[in-house]
Design an enzyme around this catalytic site. Structure first.
Site, PDB file in Angstrom:
ATOM      1  N   SER A 132     -21.309 -68.179  -6.834  1.00 44.77           N
ATOM      2  CA  SER A 132     -20.516 -69.058  -6.331  1.00 44.77           C
ATOM      3  C   SER A 132     -19.601 -69.604  -7.061  1.00 44.77           C
ATOM      4  O   SER A 132     -19.608 -70.474  -8.115  1.00 44.77           O
ATOM      5  CB  SER A 132     -20.726 -69.666  -4.726  1.00 44.77           C
ATOM      6  OG  SER A 132     -19.846 -70.447  -4.449  1.00 44.77           O
TER       7      SER A 132
ATOM      8  N   LYS B  93     -17.885 -65.098  -5.321  1.00 43.85           N
ATOM      9  CA  LYS B  93     -17.244 -65.633  -4.523  1.00 43.85           C
ATOM     10  C   LYS B  93     -16.487 -66.926  -5.295  1.00 43.85           C
ATOM     11  O   LYS B  93     -16.635 -67.077  -6.211  1.00 43.85           O
ATOM     12  CB  LYS B  93     -17.851 -66.424  -3.915  1.00 43.85           C
ATOM     13  CG  LYS B  93     -17.369 -67.729  -2.925  1.00 43.85           C
ATOM     14  CD  LYS B  93     -18.616 -67.425  -1.250  1.00 43.85           C
ATOM     15  CE  LYS B  93     -18.481 -69.128  -1.228  1.00 43.85           C
ATOM     16  NZ  LYS B  93     -19.997 -69.468  -0.229  1.00 43.85           N
TER      17      LYS B  93
ATOM     18  N   LYS C 239     -13.802 -69.970  -5.005  1.00 40.45           N
ATOM     19  CA  LYS C 239     -14.093 -71.007  -4.460  1.00 40.45           C
ATOM     20  C   LYS C 239     -11.916 -71.403  -4.342  1.00 40.45           C
ATOM     21  O   LYS C 239     -11.651 -71.515  -5.352  1.00 40.45           O
ATOM     22  CB  LYS C 239     -14.620 -72.669  -4.633  1.00 40.45           C
ATOM     23  CG  LYS C 239     -15.719 -72.483  -4.750  1.00 40.45           C
ATOM     24  CD  LYS C 239     -16.025 -72.227  -2.839  1.00 40.45           C
ATOM     25  CE  LYS C 239     -17.461 -72.367  -3.086  1.00 40.45           C
ATOM     26  NZ  LYS C 239     -18.266 -73.034  -1.537  1.00 40.45           N
TER      27      LYS C 239
ATOM     28  N   ASP D   6     -14.168 -69.169  -0.551  1.00 38.83           N
ATOM     29  CA  ASP D   6     -14.177 -69.812   0.431  1.00 38.83           C
ATOM     30  C   ASP D   6     -13.519 -71.138   0.183  1.00 38.83           C
ATOM     31  O   ASP D   6     -12.910 -71.721  -0.419  1.00 38.83           O
ATOM     32  CB  ASP D   6     -15.282 -69.832   0.119  1.00 38.83           C
ATOM     33  CG  ASP D   6     -16.604 -71.006   0.782  1.00 38.83           C
ATOM     34  OD1 ASP D   6     -15.430 -71.237   1.881  1.00 38.83           O
ATOM     35  OD2 ASP D   6     -17.842 -71.251   0.559  1.00 38.83           O
TER      36      ASP D   6
ATOM     37  N   GLU E  18     -13.916 -66.874   3.653  1.00 39.10           N
ATOM     38  CA  GLU E  18     -15.003 -68.008   4.320  1.00 39.10           C
ATOM     39  C   GLU E  18     -14.643 -68.555   4.748  1.00 39.10           C
ATOM     40  O   GLU E  18     -14.329 -69.569   4.243  1.00 39.10           O
ATOM     41  CB  GLU E  18     -16.656 -68.042   2.998  1.00 39.10           C
ATOM     42  CG  GLU E  18     -17.547 -69.189   4.161  1.00 39.10           C
ATOM     43  CD  GLU E  18     -18.966 -68.923   2.967  1.00 39.10           C
ATOM     44  OE1 GLU E  18     -18.492 -68.539   2.270  1.00 39.10           O
ATOM     45  OE2 GLU E  18     -19.102 -69.993   2.535  1.00 39.10           O
TER      46      GLU E  18
ATOM     47  N   ASP F 135     -19.322 -70.091   8.054  1.00 39.72           N
ATOM     48  CA  ASP F 135     -20.682 -70.731   7.170  1.00 39.72           C
ATOM     49  C   ASP F 135     -20.532 -72.351   8.180  1.00 39.72           C
ATOM     50  O   ASP F 135     -21.507 -72.213   9.043  1.00 39.72           O
ATOM     51  CB  ASP F 135     -19.770 -70.912   5.487  1.00 39.72           C
ATOM     52  CG  ASP F 135     -20.636 -72.177   5.094  1.00 39.72           C
ATOM     53  OD1 ASP F 135     -21.648 -72.797   5.094  1.00 39.72           O
ATOM     54  OD2 ASP F 135     -20.936 -72.569   3.341  1.00 39.72           O
TER      55      ASP F 135
ATOM     56  N   LYS G 218     -27.466 -70.426   6.315  1.00 32.82           N
ATOM     57  CA  LYS G 218     -28.061 -71.586   5.483  1.00 32.82           C
ATOM     58  C   LYS G 218     -29.106 -71.924   5.983  1.00 32.82           C
ATOM     59  O   LYS G 218     -28.860 -72.753   6.879  1.00 32.82           O
ATOM     60  CB  LYS G 218     -27.205 -72.119   5.268  1.00 32.82           C
ATOM     61  CG  LYS G 218     -25.912 -71.657   4.109  1.00 32.82           C
ATOM     62  CD  LYS G 218     -24.903 -72.957   3.670  1.00 32.82           C
ATOM     63  CE  LYS G 218     -24.026 -72.445   2.498  1.00 32.82           C
ATOM     64  NZ  LYS G 218     -23.161 -73.201   2.437  1.00 32.82           N
TER      65      LYS G 218
ATOM     66  N   GLY H  74     -25.634 -70.624   0.654  1.00 35.57           N
ATOM     67  CA  GLY H  74     -26.515 -71.347  -0.874  1.00 35.57           C
ATOM     68  C   GLY H  74     -25.583 -72.687  -0.715  1.00 35.57           C
ATOM     69  O   GLY H  74     -25.416 -72.837  -0.452  1.00 35.57           O
TER      70      GLY H  74
HETATM   71  O1  OSB Z   1     -18.969 -73.261   1.440  1.00 33.30           O
HETATM   72  O2  OSB Z   1     -21.146 -72.349   0.445  1.00 33.30           O
HETATM   73  C1  OSB Z   1     -20.317 -73.533   0.618  1.00 33.30           C
HETATM   74  C2  OSB Z   1     -22.577 -75.371  -2.567  1.00 33.30           C
HETATM   75  C3  OSB Z   1     -22.339 -76.691  -1.835  1.00 33.30           C
HETATM   76  C4  OSB Z   1     -21.520 -77.154  -0.704  1.00 33.30           C
HETATM   77  C5  OSB Z   1     -21.459 -75.725   0.109  1.00 33.30           C
HETATM   78  C6  OSB Z   1     -20.905 -74.640  -0.723  1.00 33.30           C
HETATM   79  C7  OSB Z   1     -21.559 -74.642  -1.503  1.00 33.30           C
HETATM   80  C8  OSB Z   1     -21.493 -73.437  -2.381  1.00 33.30           C
HETATM   81  C9  OSB Z   1     -23.283 -73.251  -3.837  1.00 33.30           C
HETATM   82  O3  OSB Z   1     -20.778 -72.127  -2.241  1.00 33.30           O
HETATM   83  C10 OSB Z   1     -23.700 -71.787  -3.465  1.00 33.30           C
HETATM   84  C11 OSB Z   1     -24.624 -72.030  -4.614  1.00 33.30           C
HETATM   85  O4  OSB Z   1     -25.396 -72.362  -3.858  1.00 33.30           O
HETATM   86  O5  OSB Z   1     -25.272 -71.184  -5.239  1.00 33.30           O
HETATM   87 MG    MG Z   2     -19.117 -72.124   2.086  1.00 39.91          MG
END
Ligand code: OSB
Ligand code: MG
Length: 371
Positions: free
Chosen positions: A137, A163, A165, A191, A216, A241, A265, A293
């Site tokens: 991510s 992924k 952001k 995402d 996402e 999510d 999660k 994650g």
């Molecule tokens: O939206 O998936 C998410 C990290 C913190 C809060 C929300 C998200 C995330 C990540 C990190 O995308 C994923 C990772 O732990 O590598």
């Molecule tokens: Mg997410």
């Protein structure tokens, strides 16, 4: 099993680089760890995934500490449990929400149960994979060029899902640049962490042009209805999510058509029992799931790896290796990736050992409940 003592710790762990999502940025993790011991001397470490600020979920490191000390810890100490799947009822009786805090103890009990049976956490829950596929991510970057550089490095490193952001203003041109640079076969997704609204459907529909695996959580975390309206407009599958906090919400998503994929999660949904229930429900409805994650240390990661070994975790998880996040992790061995995969530990328990000296050195708060 009967729990005798719960040690709560807060550690501070700096990320190798700041991680920016639409709702905020984090540089130093404040991670709440729990060390749970039962009356027969079996022990497990677990990790709370709550963040520093209430921007992803209403929970934070501090609210989770309070919830564990005041409500969940004391309840668990008095309870005799035949199986970890019975923990939810004890923990959540009369307490609404605080799922990340609750999951911290619930998951520790699964690990203790694995120790008691001398089996791996993966085998205990019915895991079917020896390896899990790994995704990355990538946080919001300053420019499309900077994002392309990160994404290319990730592809070269072997990650099986990338992924990106996004947020309004850092979306179409950023995704287009990565798609153009990495080619049509690169496994890309986006995402948005709830950054868009009804007025943005046209922009989001433009993402259809880029052949993403999924988009996402584009919209507000409680809004399954508008996610359903958006999904009807998009060719690209949507993955939820933040919206999926329980198996009931997963059922709602499927019935309403608010998305076609779920990011599970375990912390977000209250632990392993709820995660497994969502996994099973989705399997019955041909809805793929993957493990999300929360920038976990190697302790939380161990639970994610075990969970992702279940059969319907059919897409790569946000379960990157330790070195992606930390200068040095707090477990031995650290989590490593080979050929885009992480091996699922087959040894008893979670398969990694907490580095006590390192954890002690990082601890800023410590409290024991029970004896
Ligand atoms: O939206 O998936 C998410 C990290 C913190 C809060 C929300 C998200 C995330 C990540 C990190 O995308 C994923 C990772 O732990 O590598
Ligand atoms: Mg997410």
């Amino acid at each position: 099993m009967r729990v005798n003592s719960i040690e709560l710790r807060e550690i501070r762990l700096p990320l190798r680089e700041p991680f920016r999502i639409s709702s905020g940025v984090v540089e130093h993790r404040r991670i709440l760890l729990a060390r749970v011991r039962d009356a027969d001397g079996f022990e497990a470490w677990s990790e709370c995934v709550a963040g520093e600020h209430p921007n992803y979920s209403p929970e934070t490191t501090d609210t989770a500490w309070l919830a564990l000390r005041e409500w969940f810890g004391p309840r668990l100490l008095g309870a005799e449990l035949a199986h970890p799947r019975d923990a939810d009822a004890v923990l959540s009786d009369g307490v609404r929400g605080h799922r990340m805090a609750r999951a911290t103890l619930e998951m520790a009990l699964w690990s203790i149960e694995a120790e008691r049976r001398d089996t791996s956490l993966s085998k205990l829950i019915g895991g079917a994979r020896t390896h899990v596929d790994v995704g990355i991510s990538i946080g919001i970057q300053q420019s499309p060029a900077a994002l392309v550089q990160r994404a290319r490095a990730a592809l070269d490193a072997g990650y099986r899902k990338i992924k990106l952001k996004i947020e309004p203003g850092s979306d179409i041109e950023f995704v287009r640049a990565v798609r153009d640079a990495l080619g049509p076969d690169a496994p890309l997704m986006a995402d948005a962490n709830n950054a868009y609204g009804e007025a943005d459907f046209d922009v989001l529909a433009e993402l259809d042009a880029f052949g993403l695996l999924m988009i996402e959580q584009p919209l507000e975390h409680e809004d399954l209805v508008r996610h359903a309206a958006l999904q009807r407009r998009l060719r690209t599958p949507m993955c939820l999510d933040e919206s999926i906090t329980s198996v009931a919400r997963a059922r709602d998503m499927i019935e309403l058509g608010s998305g076609r994929i779920i990011n599970i999660k375990p912390g977000r949904v209250g632990g392993f029992a709820e995660s497994i229930a969502i996994h099973d429900l989705c399997a019955r409805h041909d809805v793929p799931v993957w493990c999300g994650g929360m920038l976990e240390s190697g302790i939380g990661r161990a639970y994610n790896v075990a969970l992702a070994s279940l059969p319907n975790f059919s897409m790569p998880g946000d379960i990157s290796p330790s070195a992606r996040y930390w200068e040095r992790d707090i477990v031995v061995p650290e989590w490593t990736m080979t050929d885009g995969r992480i091996a699922v530990p087959q040894s008893p328990g979670v398969g990694v050992t907490p580095d006590l000296d390192r954890i002690d050195a990082l601890t800023v708060r410590l409290e024991t409940i029970g004896r």
